[in-house]
Design a protein around this motif. Structure first.
Motif, PDB file in Angstrom:
ATOM      1  N   ALA A  86      25.545  17.140 -11.028  1.00 52.13           N
ATOM      2  CA  ALA A  86      25.227  15.738 -10.735  1.00 52.13           C
ATOM      3  C   ALA A  86      23.742  15.540 -10.451  1.00 52.13           C
ATOM      4  O   ALA A  86      23.355  14.790  -9.554  1.00 52.13           O
ATOM      5  CB  ALA A  86      26.069  15.231  -9.565  1.00 52.13           C
ATOM      6  N   LEU A  87      22.905  16.217 -11.220  1.00 55.36           N
ATOM      7  CA  LEU A  87      21.464  16.051 -11.091  1.00 55.36           C
ATOM      8  C   LEU A  87      20.959  15.108 -12.178  1.00 55.36           C
ATOM      9  O   LEU A  87      21.518  15.055 -13.279  1.00 55.36           O
ATOM     10  CB  LEU A  87      20.744  17.394 -11.214  1.00 55.36           C
ATOM     11  N   ALA A  88      19.911  14.367 -11.867  1.00 53.50           N
ATOM     12  CA  ALA A  88      19.287  13.473 -12.847  1.00 53.50           C
ATOM     13  C   ALA A  88      18.226  14.269 -13.598  1.00 53.50           C
ATOM     14  O   ALA A  88      17.199  14.655 -13.016  1.00 53.50           O
ATOM     15  CB  ALA A  88      18.671  12.274 -12.138  1.00 53.50           C
ATOM     16  N   ASN A  89      18.460  14.526 -14.864  1.00 53.94           N
ATOM     17  CA  ASN A  89      17.619  15.450 -15.630  1.00 53.94           C
ATOM     18  C   ASN A  89      16.166  15.018 -15.730  1.00 53.94           C
ATOM     19  O   ASN A  89      15.269  15.852 -15.844  1.00 53.94           O
ATOM     20  CB  ASN A  89      18.193  15.638 -17.042  1.00 53.94           C
ATOM     21  N   HIS A  90      15.900  13.718 -15.697  1.00 51.95           N
ATOM     22  CA  HIS A  90      14.529  13.234 -15.895  1.00 51.95           C
ATOM     23  C   HIS A  90      13.725  13.208 -14.598  1.00 51.95           C
ATOM     24  O   HIS A  90      12.520  12.947 -14.624  1.00 51.95           O
ATOM     25  CB  HIS A  90      14.555  11.832 -16.514  1.00 51.95           C
ATOM     26  N   LEU A  91      14.390  13.483 -13.471  1.00 51.29           N
ATOM     27  CA  LEU A  91      13.702  13.475 -12.184  1.00 51.29           C
ATOM     28  C   LEU A  91      13.358  14.898 -11.752  1.00 51.29           C
ATOM     29  O   LEU A  91      13.990  15.860 -12.179  1.00 51.29           O
ATOM     30  CB  LEU A  91      14.575  12.813 -11.120  1.00 51.29           C
ATOM     31  N   ALA A 102      12.326  17.141  -5.911  1.00 50.21           N
ATOM     32  CA  ALA A 102      12.328  16.313  -4.708  1.00 50.21           C
ATOM     33  C   ALA A 102      13.093  15.012  -4.937  1.00 50.21           C
ATOM     34  O   ALA A 102      13.863  14.565  -4.075  1.00 50.21           O
ATOM     35  CB  ALA A 102      10.898  16.017  -4.279  1.00 50.21           C
ATOM     36  N   GLN A 103      12.885  14.393  -6.095  1.00 54.47           N
ATOM     37  CA  GLN A 103      13.574  13.142  -6.392  1.00 54.47           C
ATOM     38  C   GLN A 103      15.087  13.355  -6.453  1.00 54.47           C
ATOM     39  O   GLN A 103      15.865  12.494  -6.043  1.00 54.47           O
ATOM     40  CB  GLN A 103      13.053  12.564  -7.705  1.00 54.47           C
ATOM     41  N   ASN A 104      15.510  14.517  -6.953  1.00 52.24           N
ATOM     42  CA  ASN A 104      16.937  14.830  -6.998  1.00 52.24           C
ATOM     43  C   ASN A 104      17.484  15.156  -5.620  1.00 52.24           C
ATOM     44  O   ASN A 104      18.596  14.752  -5.271  1.00 52.24           O
ATOM     45  CB  ASN A 104      17.196  15.994  -7.958  1.00 52.24           C
ATOM     46  N   LEU A 105      16.705  15.872  -4.832  1.00 53.55           N
ATOM     47  CA  LEU A 105      17.175  16.249  -3.508  1.00 53.55           C
ATOM     48  C   LEU A 105      17.466  15.009  -2.666  1.00 53.55           C
ATOM     49  O   LEU A 105      18.449  14.966  -1.925  1.00 53.55           O
ATOM     50  CB  LEU A 105      16.139  17.143  -2.830  1.00 53.55           C
ATOM     51  N   PHE A 106      16.632  13.984  -2.804  1.00 55.90           N
ATOM     52  CA  PHE A 106      16.782  12.778  -1.987  1.00 55.90           C
ATOM     53  C   PHE A 106      17.423  11.615  -2.754  1.00 55.90           C
ATOM     54  O   PHE A 106      17.414  10.489  -2.258  1.00 55.90           O
ATOM     55  CB  PHE A 106      15.422  12.346  -1.436  1.00 55.90           C
ATOM     56  N   LEU A 107      17.986  11.893  -3.929  1.00 58.32           N
ATOM     57  CA  LEU A 107      18.549  10.828  -4.755  1.00 58.32           C
ATOM     58  C   LEU A 107      19.634  10.063  -3.995  1.00 58.32           C
ATOM     59  O   LEU A 107      20.625  10.633  -3.532  1.00 58.32           O
ATOM     60  CB  LEU A 107      19.137  11.424  -6.037  1.00 58.32           C
ATOM     61  N   GLY A 108      19.432   8.766  -3.834  1.00 62.56           N
ATOM     62  CA  GLY A 108      20.370   7.920  -3.101  1.00 62.56           C
ATOM     63  C   GLY A 108      20.164   7.928  -1.604  1.00 62.56           C
ATOM     64  O   GLY A 108      20.776   7.123  -0.884  1.00 62.56           O
ATOM     65  N   ASP A 110       8.537   7.240   0.562  1.00 62.82           N
ATOM     66  CA  ASP A 110       7.581   8.186   1.138  1.00 62.82           C
ATOM     67  C   ASP A 110       7.557   9.437   0.252  1.00 62.82           C
ATOM     68  O   ASP A 110       8.123  10.483   0.595  1.00 62.82           O
ATOM     69  CB  ASP A 110       7.986   8.521   2.569  1.00 62.82           C
ATOM     70  N   ASP A 111       6.887   9.325  -0.899  1.00 59.40           N
ATOM     71  CA  ASP A 111       6.888  10.410  -1.879  1.00 59.40           C
ATOM     72  C   ASP A 111       6.271  11.690  -1.323  1.00 59.40           C
ATOM     73  O   ASP A 111       6.775  12.791  -1.587  1.00 59.40           O
ATOM     74  CB  ASP A 111       6.132   9.983  -3.142  1.00 59.40           C
ATOM     75  N   ALA A 112       5.197  11.554  -0.558  1.00 60.44           N
ATOM     76  CA  ALA A 112       4.525  12.744  -0.032  1.00 60.44           C
ATOM     77  C   ALA A 112       5.448  13.514   0.911  1.00 60.44           C
ATOM     78  O   ALA A 112       5.539  14.749   0.843  1.00 60.44           O
ATOM     79  CB  ALA A 112       3.243  12.343   0.694  1.00 60.44           C
ATOM     80  N   ARG A 113       6.138  12.803   1.780  1.00 66.14           N
ATOM     81  CA  ARG A 113       7.041  13.472   2.710  1.00 66.14           C
ATOM     82  C   ARG A 113       8.224  14.091   1.978  1.00 66.14           C
ATOM     83  O   ARG A 113       8.661  15.206   2.309  1.00 66.14           O
ATOM     84  CB  ARG A 113       7.534  12.482   3.768  1.00 66.14           C
ATOM     85  N   MET A 114       8.756  13.403   0.968  1.00 64.21           N
ATOM     86  CA  MET A 114       9.883  13.951   0.210  1.00 64.21           C
ATOM     87  C   MET A 114       9.475  15.226  -0.520  1.00 64.21           C
ATOM     88  O   MET A 114      10.230  16.203  -0.572  1.00 64.21           O
ATOM     89  CB  MET A 114      10.456  12.900  -0.751  1.00 64.21           C
ATOM     90  N   GLN A 115       8.254  15.242  -1.094  1.00 63.38           N
ATOM     91  CA  GLN A 115       7.776  16.456  -1.753  1.00 63.38           C
ATOM     92  C   GLN A 115       7.635  17.599  -0.751  1.00 63.38           C
ATOM     93  O   GLN A 115       8.039  18.739  -1.015  1.00 63.38           O
ATOM     94  CB  GLN A 115       6.434  16.189  -2.439  1.00 63.38           C
ATOM     95  N   SER A 116       7.071  17.297   0.417  1.00 59.36           N
ATOM     96  CA  SER A 116       6.864  18.322   1.429  1.00 59.36           C
ATOM     97  C   SER A 116       8.193  18.865   1.951  1.00 59.36           C
ATOM     98  O   SER A 116       8.376  20.087   2.077  1.00 59.36           O
ATOM     99  CB  SER A 116       6.039  17.744   2.583  1.00 59.36           C
ATOM    100  N   GLU A 117       9.116  17.956   2.243  1.00 58.36           N
ATOM    101  CA  GLU A 117      10.425  18.370   2.761  1.00 58.36           C
ATOM    102  C   GLU A 117      11.192  19.162   1.702  1.00 58.36           C
ATOM    103  O   GLU A 117      11.862  20.154   2.015  1.00 58.36           O
ATOM    104  CB  GLU A 117      11.232  17.138   3.178  1.00 58.36           C
ATOM    105  N   ALA A 118      11.115  18.735   0.442  1.00 60.27           N
ATOM    106  CA  ALA A 118      11.805  19.439  -0.636  1.00 60.27           C
ATOM    107  C   ALA A 118      11.234  20.834  -0.820  1.00 60.27           C
ATOM    108  O   ALA A 118      11.978  21.814  -1.008  1.00 60.27           O
ATOM    109  CB  ALA A 118      11.703  18.644  -1.935  1.00 60.27           C
TER     110      ALA A 118
END
Length: 261
Positions: A96-101, A104-110, A121-129
């Protein structure tokens, strides 16, 4: 009779679960428990009802009857969001992953993180991922690549990291090593044991007997919608499990392999 209100209540107690599709009885009065730090294999042929049972626990499907208790509390799981609220996360075979993302975008999807102004908060999502993924696999490097470009093992790491980041207490793993090579299969098996050691309860749906006997503490076999046997892994061997899967019964001369009564 299990007292699900007792202090030693299992993480999950599914009691007399039924699922009917018209005249088709996909799940027929199945009960199963899961305790902290335990891996329970859920086995059976395609159509045996195992995936249906787990979809009910994940909130993706409503039961026709029965009750589900989580930490001793009756849980009304009408959606995957309800299940997540109880700490139940699912890793499907398709992931259930979004192939084009990216990762980090998949980890926090939804469940995206927001700034105090309500923006992503893209920077925080990248750091947390990055932190979450490297805790599971220190060699994970492809944070910015679309997941379509990643290996099956890397994709599994993202799916597992997503569950752990959001504090899963119960993890449903559906064929987690399907289509993986030997080294990636070993990595996912190692991650599974790490999660078990952290007290997470895991339901493992698998056709791979090596996975089952290497990872599981107990197994439950389903046949034609019914629970035809639940055993400690040391009390059965592969032939016993295959007999339950194919015939719905143990071999005629069966005795517990581990000597339990």
């Amino acid at each position: 009779m299990l007292d699900v209100t007792a202090q030693n209540a299992p993480l999950v107690h599914m009691s007399e679960i039924y699922k009917h599709f018209g005249g088709i009885h996909a799940v027929e009065g199945v009960s199963v428990d899961l305790y902290p730090g335990e891996v329970v294999g859920v086995l059976g042929h395609n159509g045996a009802g195992k995936s249906c049972l787990m979809r009910i626990l994940s909130g993706a499907m409503l039961p026709s009857g029965g009750k589900i208790f989580v930490n001793g509390e009756q849980a009304d799981l009408k959606s995957p969001q309800d299940a997540k609220g109880y700490g139940i996360e699912t890793i499907y075979q398709t992931l259930a992953l979004a192939n084009h993302l990216d990762a980090a975008q998949n980890l926090f999807l939804g469940r995206e993180l927001k700034t105090r102004f309500g923006n992503l908060d893209d920077a925080r999502m990248q750091s947390e991922a990055q932190e979450a993924l490297r805790q599971l696999n220190p060699n994970f490097r492809n944070l910015k690549d679309p997941v379509a470009k990643l290996s099956g093992g890397q994709r599994q790491v993202i799916a597992i990291a997503r569950a752990i980041y959001f504090q899963a207490k119960v993890l449903i793993m559906d064929e987690p090593t399907a289509a993986l090579g030997p080294s990636e299969t070993a990595m996912v098996a190692d991650l599974t044991m790490r999660l078990k050691n952290e007290g997470i309860g895991i339901f493992l749906i698998s056709h791979d007997m090596h996975d089952v006997f290497d990872l599981c503490d107990r197994v439950m076999v389903m046949n034609k919608g019914r629970n035809v046997g639940a055993f400690r892994i040391e009390d059965v061997n592969k032939d016993d499990i295959l007999s339950l899967i194919v015939k719905g019964a143990l071999p005629d001369d069966w005795t517990p392999r581990g000597g339990s009564k």
